[in-house]
Design a protein around this motif. Structure first.
Motif, mmCIF file in Angstrom:
data_model
loop_
_atom_site.group_PDB
_atom_site.id
_atom_site.type_symbol
_atom_site.label_atom_id
_atom_site.label_comp_id
_atom_site.label_asym_id
_atom_site.label_seq_id
_atom_site.Cartn_x
_atom_site.Cartn_y
_atom_site.Cartn_z
ATOM 1 N N LEU A 1 0.815 -1.202 0.000
ATOM 2 C CA LEU A 1 0.000 0.000 0.000
ATOM 3 C C LEU A 1 0.855 1.262 0.000
ATOM 4 O O LEU A 1 0.560 2.225 -0.707
ATOM 5 N N ALA A 2 1.931 1.257 0.777
ATOM 6 C CA ALA A 2 2.780 2.443 0.839
ATOM 7 C C ALA A 2 3.436 2.721 -0.514
ATOM 8 O O ALA A 2 3.474 3.871 -0.978
ATOM 9 N N ALA A 3 3.951 1.664 -1.146
ATOM 10 C CA ALA A 3 4.617 1.854 -2.438
ATOM 11 C C ALA A 3 3.627 2.271 -3.513
ATOM 12 O O ALA A 3 3.894 3.180 -4.319
ATOM 13 N N GLU A 4 2.465 1.619 -3.535
ATOM 14 C CA GLU A 4 1.442 1.986 -4.509
ATOM 15 C C GLU A 4 0.957 3.413 -4.251
ATOM 16 O O GLU A 4 0.744 4.195 -5.185
ATOM 17 N N GLY A 5 0.776 3.741 -2.976
ATOM 18 C CA GLY A 5 0.326 5.083 -2.627
ATOM 19 C C GLY A 5 1.324 6.151 -3.020
ATOM 20 O O GLY A 5 0.939 7.229 -3.482
ATOM 21 N N GLN A 6 2.603 5.859 -2.862
ATOM 22 C CA GLN A 6 3.637 6.834 -3.229
ATOM 23 C C GLN A 6 3.619 7.106 -4.726
ATOM 24 O O GLN A 6 3.764 8.259 -5.156
ATOM 25 N N GLN A 7 3.413 6.071 -5.509
ATOM 26 C CA GLN A 7 3.373 6.252 -6.967
ATOM 27 C C GLN A 7 2.188 7.112 -7.387
ATOM 28 O O GLN A 7 2.324 8.025 -8.200
ATOM 29 N N VAL A 8 1.020 6.818 -6.831
ATOM 30 C CA VAL A 8 -0.168 7.592 -7.190
ATOM 31 C C VAL A 8 -0.045 9.020 -6.663
ATOM 32 O O VAL A 8 -0.391 9.983 -7.359
ATOM 33 N N ALA A 9 0.451 9.175 -5.440
ATOM 34 C CA ALA A 9 0.628 10.514 -4.873
ATOM 35 C C ALA A 9 1.557 11.353 -5.734
ATOM 36 O O ALA A 9 1.312 12.552 -5.957
ATOM 37 N N ARG A 10 2.604 10.738 -6.240
ATOM 38 C CA ARG A 10 3.542 11.468 -7.107
ATOM 39 C C ARG A 10 2.847 11.945 -8.370
ATOM 40 O O ARG A 10 3.038 13.085 -8.812
ATOM 41 N N SER A 11 2.020 11.092 -8.943
ATOM 42 C CA SER A 11 1.300 11.452 -10.158
ATOM 43 C C SER A 11 0.329 12.608 -9.902
ATOM 44 O O SER A 11 0.233 13.547 -10.696
ATOM 45 N N VAL A 12 -0.393 12.553 -8.778
ATOM 46 C CA VAL A 12 -1.345 13.619 -8.445
ATOM 47 C C VAL A 12 -0.595 14.925 -8.184
ATOM 48 O O VAL A 12 -1.008 15.998 -8.646
ATOM 49 N N ALA A 13 0.506 14.842 -7.457
ATOM 50 C CA ALA A 13 1.286 16.043 -7.150
ATOM 51 C C ALA A 13 1.854 16.682 -8.418
ATOM 52 O O ALA A 13 1.911 17.913 -8.534
ATOM 53 N N GLU A 14 2.262 15.860 -9.364
ATOM 54 C CA GLU A 14 2.783 16.395 -10.619
ATOM 55 C C GLU A 14 1.700 17.137 -11.394
ATOM 56 O O GLU A 14 1.986 18.083 -12.124
#
Length: 256
Positions: A83-96
């Motif tokens: 969950l943490a790794a998947e969340g980090q990837q999605v969070a990065r995309s949203v932040a970008e």
């Protein structure tokens, strides 16, 4: 990149049809919905059934449902999820996309623990960090997670006395919090205005696992100097979309 194999694509199209409706289909229904030749559908269904990806429905002759192999594949996928790794990837995309700070958090007791964070491209100091714990009722992610609990679960977690405050805007009255949570549950999105940080407001949306259970929340945090009603609408939609994308990575199938 190699060439796509049409037969494999068609077989996967057939399997994905079973994600809709009541989960059972006949060969004629598959033929009609995919606009494929009848003989092609018959051969693909026969092959999928032979490999236990489809099984006949005993009480409904001529109809099929997903077989045990699809469950085994899904279970193996779920076992490998982080969950943490998947969340980090999605969070990065949203932040970008928005240039603001994005968090993913989980609930533990009456606190939230941030498991992923991507900082804003702007120079804004946030009180959060991956691994940090904050009172759930002071944050958008926390209120979203509390609002997703059953009445019994919420009763067991909330104290009888006054809630701790992080800023003068923090909710400290349990009755007020309960009313806010009821509204959040109805809207499906949470907001927090200067409740954990006097200079920041946030919007958050729920993240669901493959069973549909809310297991995390994703938020977008914005300093008040960049906050407006138009920005709120934009970021609310972005938080919903990001949380939905993370939910899909966890195996949740969104209706429609």
């Amino acid at each position: 990149m190699g060439r796509r194999v049409p037969a494999v694509s068609r077989a996967l199209d057939i399997l994905e049809l079973f994600l809709e409706g009541d989960g059972t289909l006949s060969a004629p229904e598959i033929t009609r919905r995919l606009q494929l030749p009848r003989t092609t559908v018959h051969e693909l269904v026969t092959t999928l059934a032979a490999r236990s990806y489809l099984v006949p429905v005993a009480e409904q002759p001529g109809r099929y449902r997903l077989g045990v192999r699809t469950y085994q594949l899904g279970s193996r996928y779920a076992e490998q999820l982080d969950l943490a790794a998947e969340g980090q990837q999605v969070a990065r995309s949203v932040a970008e996309t928005c240039g603001e700070t994005v968090h993913v958090a989980v609930l533990e007791g009456t606190d939230v623990i941030y498991i992923a964070k991507v900082d804003s491209t702007h120079a804004v100091r946030m009180v959060s960090a991956a691994g940090r714990r904050l009172p759930a009722h002071c944050t958008a992610v926390g209120k979203m997670l509390l609002a997703s609990l059953s009445a019994e679960e919420l009763d067991a977690r909330l104290p009888e006395g006054e809630l701790p405050a992080m800023t003068p805007n923090s909710i400290t009255d349990v009755a007020t919090l309960r009313r806010a949570l009821a509204e959040i549950a109805e809207r499906g999105v949470a907001t927090e205005s200067q409740e954990s940080n006097a200079d920041v407001t946030c919007v958050a949306a729920p993240v669901r696992d493959r069973s549909g259970r809310v297991v995390a929340a994703l938020s977008v945090s914005v300093p008040m100097i960049r906050w407006s009603e138009a920005r709120q609408r934009e970021l609310t939609e972005l938080a919903r979309e990001g949380a939905g994308r993370l939910s899909e990575r966890l195996g949740h199938h969104r209706a429609g």
